[in-house]
Each structure stands twice: as C-alpha cells, then as structure tokens.
Enzyme design. Structure first.
Site, PDB file in Angstrom:
ATOM      1  N   LYS A   3     136.982   7.858 -94.310  1.00 28.73           N
ATOM      2  CA  LYS A   3     136.095   8.755 -95.054  1.00 28.73           C
ATOM      3  C   LYS A   3     135.436   9.784 -94.155  1.00 28.73           C
ATOM      4  O   LYS A   3     135.029  10.846 -94.615  1.00 28.73           O
ATOM      5  CB  LYS A   3     135.035   7.932 -95.796  1.00 28.73           C
ATOM      6  CG  LYS A   3     135.585   7.135 -96.964  1.00 28.73           C
ATOM      7  CD  LYS A   3     134.500   6.463 -97.780  1.00 28.73           C
ATOM      8  CE  LYS A   3     133.901   5.290 -97.082  1.00 28.73           C
ATOM      9  NZ  LYS A   3     132.950   4.541 -97.931  1.00 28.73           N
ATOM     10  N   ARG A   4     135.328   9.486 -92.853  1.00 25.62           N
ATOM     11  CA  ARG A   4     134.703  10.438 -91.923  1.00 25.62           C
ATOM     12  C   ARG A   4     135.593  11.660 -91.697  1.00 25.62           C
ATOM     13  O   ARG A   4     135.091  12.755 -91.484  1.00 25.62           O
ATOM     14  CB  ARG A   4     134.413   9.755 -90.584  1.00 25.62           C
ATOM     15  CG  ARG A   4     133.274   8.768 -90.611  1.00 25.62           C
ATOM     16  CD  ARG A   4     132.882   8.344 -89.206  1.00 25.62           C
ATOM     17  NE  ARG A   4     134.001   7.769 -88.488  1.00 25.62           N
ATOM     18  CZ  ARG A   4     134.352   6.498 -88.551  1.00 25.62           C
ATOM     19  NH1 ARG A   4     133.671   5.675 -89.334  1.00 25.62           N
ATOM     20  NH2 ARG A   4     135.372   6.038 -87.854  1.00 25.62           N
TER      21      ARG A   4
END
Length: 494
Positions: A257-258
């Site tokens: 998700k980063r």
C-alpha cells in the site's frame, strides 16, 4: 461410493490496521471458491491483537469491501455464527489455558529478556554473520529469580515455544506438494501484555472454528513448521495448507500500500471498477483461463463458472504480476456486457458514492439512460461516463468551449455553422438519422467539404470539445432547441 469432496471450512483473517489490502480479497476469493465447491462454509475472523496498529473504521471497510466484491462470508463479527466470537480481542480468555498447557508439558517457557537485550543479541548475530540466528534460550530452565540475576532482565515476561531439536521442517501443501521450510527459532506465543501472537492464536482459532483448509500467502511457509508443531502438541487435527503465490508489481516487487495505490482494496471501488471484473482479474492472477473444447482459452469467466471448475492443482505458484492494464481491459468487457438500465444504475451509484453527485432526479436519470449507449463501448471505468456526457446536462449558455477545440477549427467554420443552422431549422422529425442526413447534404454535398471538416464545427458547438460521444445521437438527446441554440452561440462567437 461417492467421490464428492468433504465440505470444507475456510477463513480469511485480516487485521484492521488501515485500508484493507487487495491481498485480503485475493485470498478470500480462493477461500470462497473452495468452500462453495465443496458445499462448506467461509469464515471471516478479525485478527486485532496488535492493538498499537489498529485503525478506526478499518474493520467496517473489511466488511464492506468483501460484500461489495460478492465474497460474502457465512460467519463473522457482523453476521454471527456458532464459532464466535470472531474478533481475537474478544477471545483472550480462550488462549491462556493452551499456553499453560504448553508450559506444563515443557513445550513453552517464560522469557524475561528485555527488548534492549534482544536488540543487542540481533546486532551481534548480524555483525558476526552467524548461520544460526534467533533467540539464544538464555531463559530456558531458569526461575524468575535466577533469571533476574543475569543481565537484560525485565519484570514482564513473554512466553516462548521451545522448538524441538528434531522438529520436522517438511509438510504437505495442496498447491505445492511436499514443502521444506527453514528451521524456526523459539517463537514468542504470548506477549507481555497478555495478548497472543499470531502463531498461537491462528492455530487455536483455526482449530476451535473447525477450519479444514488454511489458505494464505507463501510468506507464511517459513512459519508452518511452528504451527504444525503446535497442532501436534495440543492434540489438534491437522488442517490442509494452501500457500498462494504473492502478488507482484510489474517490476516484480511485492505489492504494498505504500508504493502502489492499487494495493488498497477500496481504491478499486473509488476508481469505478466493477466487482465482477475485479473478481475475474484476481482469479487470473493465480489460475489459468478457461480451456474451451476447441483448445482455445477464455479469460472472461463468471465466478460461478470458476467455482464449478475449481481445482487446487491448477494454481500457478509463480508470483503473479498485478498489471492494472489487464484489469482495465476486463472492466471494459464487463461494462459493455451490462444492459443499459443496469449500467445507468451502476453509474448513478458510483457518482453518488464518490460525492460528484448529491442527488438524482427523474429527469437526470432518464437523460443518463438515453446517453449511456453513446459511451458504453468506450468506457473503461464507471467514472468515465459522466465527464464524457457532462455537456448534455450543462445549460446551453454555460457550455464552455475548450481552447484546443476552438483552435482546431478552420477559417470557414462560421460559414459551416451558418449552413448547418439553416438546414437544421427546416428539419421536421428530430432524430439522429435525419440530423445526419440533413447535415451531410448541406455541408458535405452542398459545400463540398470532407465529413471530418464539415462536422467539426458542429461537434465543437454541441459539446465544447474536439472529441465527443457520437454527434448526431447527442443532438437528438439535446433536442432541437438546445442544439440550434448552441450552434448559433458558437457562430456568433466566430
């Protein structure tokens, strides 16, 4: 004798630590497929023992996103069931007796080492490049007082499992066959705050919830010998293990998700993907296309059809590439296969949920329904429709003309518009075929223009853009008065 499989109980167990990861849906899809294929049940369990990382609202997002995807669970925190509670934080009293049993049997022990000592130990092992790393068992065999006399003591102990020297590092995987994992160290199974770690809780919960098939990512292969050992020590029946290949970015890195917004499960709904298209895409990441009788492959496969043909032996263990371009193509296919009425309602729901629309009256709904066929073939996302059709709902005197559209017009655009207005004023029945025939006669035949030059000024006047949905159908939807008003407005400006 029947060859029907035994009804399976599967589960997905995400942690509510932020937006749900697309990997949750990826695992859940195969959980659901196996449960439905065998006539079993699919369970949702929330693993919320890491209290420091909990994010408010995340649990509800997990519920909503799985249901949106059509991956409904038979048991879970918000639907109940016979094996609850389904949040680990509500099951804390469940784990302690098993920890005490392991300690009593000599399979676990208290560890009073401080975090500072453990950090120093890791640093030393890394600096010396030891082949065997992990906890050094300083606390094994010591009472609290004996351990307190040694350096690096803390009053609040954890509990570690005592991994046997002869632990079996191999296990059977229904996807991969016989698997060998690296040797584990003495894993913490109960933290100082009284919360169990994943390794103990997952074994106890899966057993008590009757889970027969544990589906999870391949990153858990290295932990499986520990789990198998706990099953044996506690006298639990062993489940099947299915370790799925990890999702990869196009550059082969692990999807996170980063680094990738598409790792967020909610992102797909926000962007306007259809849940059935996303399901199909996730299927294809680890499962081959449908093989037809003629030997050809079909990638567009409905979920029910996927379930009917599902077989663990067909899972591809090579890390699948998460290519959103493939999803875009699939979503377009599914959009084109919707009826006009269904697509209209999906678009409305998307606009209301994203906040671009706050309400929809009957007139707007009907106009959208008429206009949807103009853009359906070109749509990739649900959100594509309204911007492309916005000119149809804009008041005539507020329609903006884009600079590049105006600049693209030839010097004779004013004459073309004058001829178009004159011809269209005489049209009786206002339909797209009549409009097209009238303009072709006046501009192509009458003025000797090529169609692209003949209709360009009309398109810019009607839509304000160089490129628009089908022109004549758009003019039919707009109606005579609005179409002529827009043509006259641009003619005056020119």
């Amino acid at each position: 004798m029947s060859d029907a499989p035994i009804p399976a109980r599967t589960r997905v167990a995400p942690s509510p630590t932020g937006d749900p990861h697309v990997g949750t849906a990826y695992m859940a899809l195969f959980d659901v497929a196996w449960a439905r294929k065998t006539g079993g049940q699919f369970v949702l369990r929330i693993e919320d023992t890491d209290r420091a990382r909990l994010v408010e609202g995340s649990e509800q997002q997990i519920f909503d996103s799985l249901k949106w995807l059509g991956l409904a669970y038979d048991e879970g925190p918000d639907v109940g069931g016979d094996h609850g509670p389904y949040r680990q934080s509500e099951r804390l009293g469940t784990y302690r007796p098993y920890v005490d049993q392991l300690i009593a049997d000599g399979h676990a022990y208290y560890c009073w080492c401080s975090t500072e000592r453990l950090a120093e130990l890791r640093a030393q092992q890394q600096a010396s490049k030891q082949s065997v790393t992990g906890y050094d068992r300083l606390c094994v065999g010591n009472t609290r007082d004996e351990r307190a006399a040694l350096p690096g003591f803390t009053e609040n102990p954890v509990v570690r499992m005592r991994v046997p020297d002869a632990i079996d590092l191999t296990f059977d995987d229904i996807i991969r066959g016989r698997v060998t994992a690296p040797r584990p160290d003495d894993q913490v199974i109960l933290k100082a705050d009284g919360f169990p770690t994943y390794h103990l809780a997952v074994v106890v919960d899966d057993h008590l919830m009757g889970i027969t098939t544990v589906v999870r990512g391949e990153e858990w292969i290295s932990s499986t010998p520990k789990h198998v050992q706990l099953y044996k020590w506690l006298g639990f029946a062993m489940p099947q293990f299915a370790h799925m290949p990890l999702l990869r970015n196009v550059d082969k890195s692990k999807i996170s998700k980063r680094k990738n917004p598409a790792a967020r499960l909610m992102w797909f709904r926000e962007q306007g993907y259809l849940p059935e298209a996303l399901r199909n895409f996730l299927q294809l990441l680890a499962y081959p296309p449908k093989l037809e009788d003629d030997g050809s492959e079909r990638e567009v496969v409905a979920f029910d059809e996927f379930i009917a043909d599902f077989d663990w032996s067909r899972i591809n263990t090579v890390g699948p590439i998460f290519d959103v371009k493939k999803l875009d193509w699939l979503n377009g296919v599914y959009l084109r296969n919707l009826s006009v009425d269904e697509l209209t309602e999906r678009i409305i729901e998307h606009e209301l949920r994203t906040g671009r629309w706050t309400e929809v009256d009957g007139a707007r709904r009907e106009l959208l329904r008429q206009a949807v066929p103009l853009v359906q073939e070109r749509m990739t996302l649900l959100g594509d429709a309204v911007p492309a059709l916005e000119f149809l709902t804009t008041p005539d005197d507020e329609l903006g003309i884009e600079d590049d559209a105006l600049a693209s017009l030839k010097d004779d655009a004013g004459q073309v518009l004058a001829a178009a207005i004159s011809a269209l004023e005489a049209v009786g029945e206002w339909g797209h075929e009549t409009i097209q025939a009238t303009l072709r006669e006046a501009l192509v035949d009458g003025m000797g223009l090529k169609p692209k030059f003949a209709f360009a000024p009309v398109r810019v006047a009607i839509s304000g853009k160089k490129v628009s949905p089908p022109l004549f159908e758009s003019m039919q939807i707009l109606g005579r008065d609005s179409s002529l008003a827009r043509l006259r407005r641009l003619a005056v400006r020119l």
